[in-house]
Design a protein around this motif. Structure first.
Motif, PDB file in Angstrom:
ATOM      1  N   ASP A   1       1.100  -1.005   0.294  1.00  0.00           N
ATOM      2  CA  ASP A   1      -0.267   0.252  -0.105  1.00  0.00           C
ATOM      3  C   ASP A   1       1.316   1.288  -0.030  1.00  0.00           C
ATOM      4  N   ARG A   2       2.053   1.514   0.360  1.00  0.00           N
ATOM      5  CA  ARG A   2       3.225   2.034   0.428  1.00  0.00           C
ATOM      6  C   ARG A   2       4.145   2.040  -0.682  1.00  0.00           C
ATOM      7  N   LEU A   3       4.405   3.176  -1.699  1.00  0.00           N
ATOM      8  CA  LEU A   3       5.926   3.475  -2.226  1.00  0.00           C
ATOM      9  C   LEU A   3       6.508   4.903  -1.672  1.00  0.00           C
ATOM     10  N   ASP A   4       7.410   4.340  -1.861  1.00  0.00           N
ATOM     11  CA  ASP A   4       8.437   5.305  -1.307  1.00  0.00           C
ATOM     12  C   ASP A   4       9.789   5.587  -2.851  1.00  0.00           C
ATOM     13  N   PHE A   5       9.860   6.774  -2.375  1.00  0.00           N
ATOM     14  CA  PHE A   5      10.459   7.232  -4.097  1.00  0.00           C
ATOM     15  C   PHE A   5      11.224   8.524  -4.731  1.00  0.00           C
TER      16      PHE A   5
ATOM     17  N   GLY B   1      16.921  19.311  -8.761  1.00  0.00           N
ATOM     18  CA  GLY B   1      16.878  19.101  -7.106  1.00  0.00           C
ATOM     19  C   GLY B   1      15.925  17.504  -7.057  1.00  0.00           C
ATOM     20  N   ILE B   2      15.838  16.728  -6.347  1.00  0.00           N
ATOM     21  CA  ILE B   2      14.995  16.213  -5.631  1.00  0.00           C
ATOM     22  C   ILE B   2      14.237  16.050  -4.191  1.00  0.00           C
ATOM     23  N   SER B   3      12.921  15.218  -4.305  1.00  0.00           N
ATOM     24  CA  SER B   3      12.465  15.652  -3.039  1.00  0.00           C
ATOM     25  C   SER B   3      11.870  14.240  -2.600  1.00  0.00           C
ATOM     26  N   PRO B   4      11.650  13.768  -1.538  1.00  0.00           N
ATOM     27  CA  PRO B   4      11.730  12.724  -0.636  1.00  0.00           C
ATOM     28  C   PRO B   4       9.637  12.254  -1.170  1.00  0.00           C
ATOM     29  N   VAL B   5       9.016  11.816  -1.907  1.00  0.00           N
ATOM     30  CA  VAL B   5       7.800  11.153  -1.661  1.00  0.00           C
ATOM     31  C   VAL B   5       7.733   9.776  -1.024  1.00  0.00           C
ATOM     32  N   ARG B   6       6.739   9.436   0.077  1.00  0.00           N
ATOM     33  CA  ARG B   6       6.582   8.660   1.012  1.00  0.00           C
ATOM     34  C   ARG B   6       4.710   8.658   1.180  1.00  0.00           C
ATOM     35  N   LEU B   7       4.166   8.208  -0.872  1.00  0.00           N
ATOM     36  CA  LEU B   7       2.723   7.739  -0.729  1.00  0.00           C
ATOM     37  C   LEU B   7       2.427   6.552  -0.190  1.00  0.00           C
ATOM     38  N   ASP B   8       1.078   7.194   0.765  1.00  0.00           N
ATOM     39  CA  ASP B   8       0.723   5.808   1.533  1.00  0.00           C
ATOM     40  C   ASP B   8      -0.639   5.278   1.158  1.00  0.00           C
TER      41      ASP B   8
ATOM     42  N   ARG C   1      -4.566  11.888  -3.201  1.00  0.00           N
ATOM     43  CA  ARG C   1      -3.865  12.021  -1.882  1.00  0.00           C
ATOM     44  C   ARG C   1      -2.702  12.173  -2.625  1.00  0.00           C
ATOM     45  N   THR C   2      -1.792  11.465  -4.136  1.00  0.00           N
ATOM     46  CA  THR C   2      -1.042  12.098  -4.104  1.00  0.00           C
ATOM     47  C   THR C   2      -1.054  13.167  -4.662  1.00  0.00           C
ATOM     48  N   GLN C   3      -1.794  14.139  -5.020  1.00  0.00           N
ATOM     49  CA  GLN C   3      -1.405  16.082  -5.145  1.00  0.00           C
ATOM     50  C   GLN C   3      -1.108  16.860  -3.303  1.00  0.00           C
TER      51      GLN C   3
END
Length: 503
Positions: A328-332, A353-360, A373-375
């Motif tokens: 259910d969770r994706l970290d990228f 640049g880069i950002s950390p995304v933790r999408l539950d 939710r992604t937004q």
């Protein structure tokens, strides 16, 4: 995997091994400048550039190739290439060791330099481009081998940091191919697509008789100036900065802040099948997703949700990956451009640049739920990308490197983009050898929406990647169809991938 919507073009971001080259005559073109044209430059390197000098792969490059729809003229090619290098300061700057290795070891001790590198920059009028000896190749494989050998010579620590090549096809006297390979330290993905229109315009102007001074004139900003700003910004960071805290939490292994900071890996081990050889060559993939009209329709729907197309393409891909990996969770990692000043809009350089995304995605039932939710998640990390990650890595003691990234770019308004298909334009990347990296590039162009990907090679990995990209495309298209039926909010959050491919 079906390719029934649109051609790849620059969106495909392919390896040179897959570009359809003709037999013909190749000429390599090398930027050159006399020693007296170089000046010591006290502007510091960006954090990314400095880190790349340590970790950058020897012989790793990015580049472009396209068909110039005008007859070949060697003199005009030389003048156009020379003008392009002169116009962009980032292409005529380099690094040298900060301490001269020939210095007398008995001389009084000197303070350790802040950086092991010092910058030198060539004055614009000092730049030239020198042609190599033309070589006739009776087979396309010979052309390909020469181009690959040429571009593999670029290095982050030796100028020039890019090399050019022309190909005069045996069967075409109305045009020719023009290509380059460049080290990543002087170029990002947007710089690649800017090149097509700019170099073709310079070639036409050179043929028309514009002077060298006229050709070299530009309003584009300098990446060297940006680098100096980036370094200053990095000095302001502390462990308490919000961006540093965001990365600290994201990199904590299993949520344990006491462990070594570790980047998340792709969640499906089967897709990253490594076979028996450690460090396999990566495999490249491309899939068209939506044509221009379908993309416009998808964009209208996301606007009605109060989001944007980026949230749809990233959210839908994340949902498809989660279903395949049974999570259910994706970290990228999310690459984001840092061209926040108008003067850098057409500059050549590394502005990413880069950002950390933790999408539950737990609890989401429809694609609309996923998009919203992604937004929200992407908005919460928007502040992170402008802060130089290599400096954050120093503060947190990070020794790991990103292994899983999803990127989105809208290049519709890039000069010349409507002619890319006509020019057979394509962005290139060198072959990659990595046992863990999984990268996705989703790009919107005037032709529509497409996705390029690369991952470790392997039979099972290929099957699952093809299934993944097909399901991703079908999910996006189902949203477009549902919008026409007025039922788009009811689209399920996945495309039934688990029913396509056995776990």
């Amino acid at each position: 995997m079906s390719d029934d919507v649109l051609g790849g073009g620059p969106m495909e971001n392919r390896e040179l091994s897959t570009y359809p080259l003709p037999a013909g005559t190749t000429t390599t073109w090398t930027p050159a400048a006399p020693e007296e044209a170089w000046r010591a430059d006290d502007r510091e390197l960006s954090h990314d550039h400095a880190a790349h000098l340590v970790s950058g792969s020897e012989g790793s490059w990015i580049g472009c190739i396209f068909r110039v729809p005008i007859a070949y003229d060697a003199g005009a090619v030389r003048r156009a290439l020379r003008a392009w290098v002169a116009r962009h300061e980032g292409l005529r700057t380099t690094v040298r060791p900060a301490v001269d290795p020939r210095a007398d070891a008995t001389s009084p001790a000197r303070p350790e330099p802040a950086s092991p590198w010092r910058r030198e920059t060539c004055v614009p009028e000092g730049v030239d481009v020198v042609a190599g000896t033309p070589v006739r190749h009776a087979e396309a494989d010979g052309v390909r081998a020469e181009l690959l050998e040429t571009f593999a010579r670029v290095r982050p620590t030796r100028w020039p940091h890019l090399l050019f090549a022309t190909v005069e096809p045996d069967d075409d006297r109305t045009g020719f191919l023009l290509a380059f390979g460049a080290d990543h330290s002087v170029m990002d993905g947007y710089s690649q697509v800017l090149w097509f229109e700019e170099i073709l315009t310079l070639y036409r102007r050179a043929l028309a008789g514009d002077t060298d001074r006229e050709l070299a004139r530009t309003d584009a900003g300098s990446h060297v100036d940006f680098a100096s700003f980036d370094r200053s910004l990095g000095r302001l960071l502390t462990r308490h900065d919000a961006a540093v805290v965001a990365w600290r939490d994201f990199l904590a292994p299993d949520g344990d802040p006491s462990g070594p900071p570790t980047f998340p890996r792709y969640p499906d081990p089967a897709l990253a099948e490594m076979g028996e050889t450690p460090g396999p060559w990566q495999e490249s993939y491309y899939a068209p997703l939506l044509d221009a009209d379908q993309t416009d329709a998808a964009n209208r729907w996301t606007r009605s949700l109060g989001t944007g197309l980026q949230a749809l393409v990233i959210g839908a891909l994340a949902a498809t990956i989660c279903e395949q990996a049974d999570t259910d969770r994706l970290d990228f990692v999310l690459p984001v451009h840092t061209r926040h000043e108008a003067r850098y809009a057409t500059a050549i350089g590394w502005f990413v640049g880069i950002s950390p995304v933790r999408l539950d995605l737990s609890g989401t039932e429809t694609l609309a739920d996923v998009v919203e939710r992604t937004q929200g998640v992407m908005a919460s990390v928007k502040h992170v990308a402008p802060k130089p990650f290599p400096r954050i890595a120093e503060l947190l003691g990070v020794r790991d490197a990103p292994r899983f990234a999803i990127s989105y770019a809208d290049v519709r308004h890039t000069p010349g983009s409507k002619q890319w298909e006509e020019w057979e334009a394509c962005t290139l990347r060198s072959p990659a050898r990595n046992a863990e990296e999984v990268y996705f590039w989703v790009i919107r162009s005037p032709q529509g929406l497409g996705v390029a990907a690369r991952c470790p090679s392997g039979i099972v990995a290929a099957e699952r990647m093809h299934a993944l990209l097909d399901a991703y495309r079908d999910l996006l298209r189902s949203a477009v169809r549902a919008q026409g039926a007025g039922a788009v909010r009811a689209v399920p959050a996945t495309a039934g991938l688990s029913e396509r491919v056995p776990a």
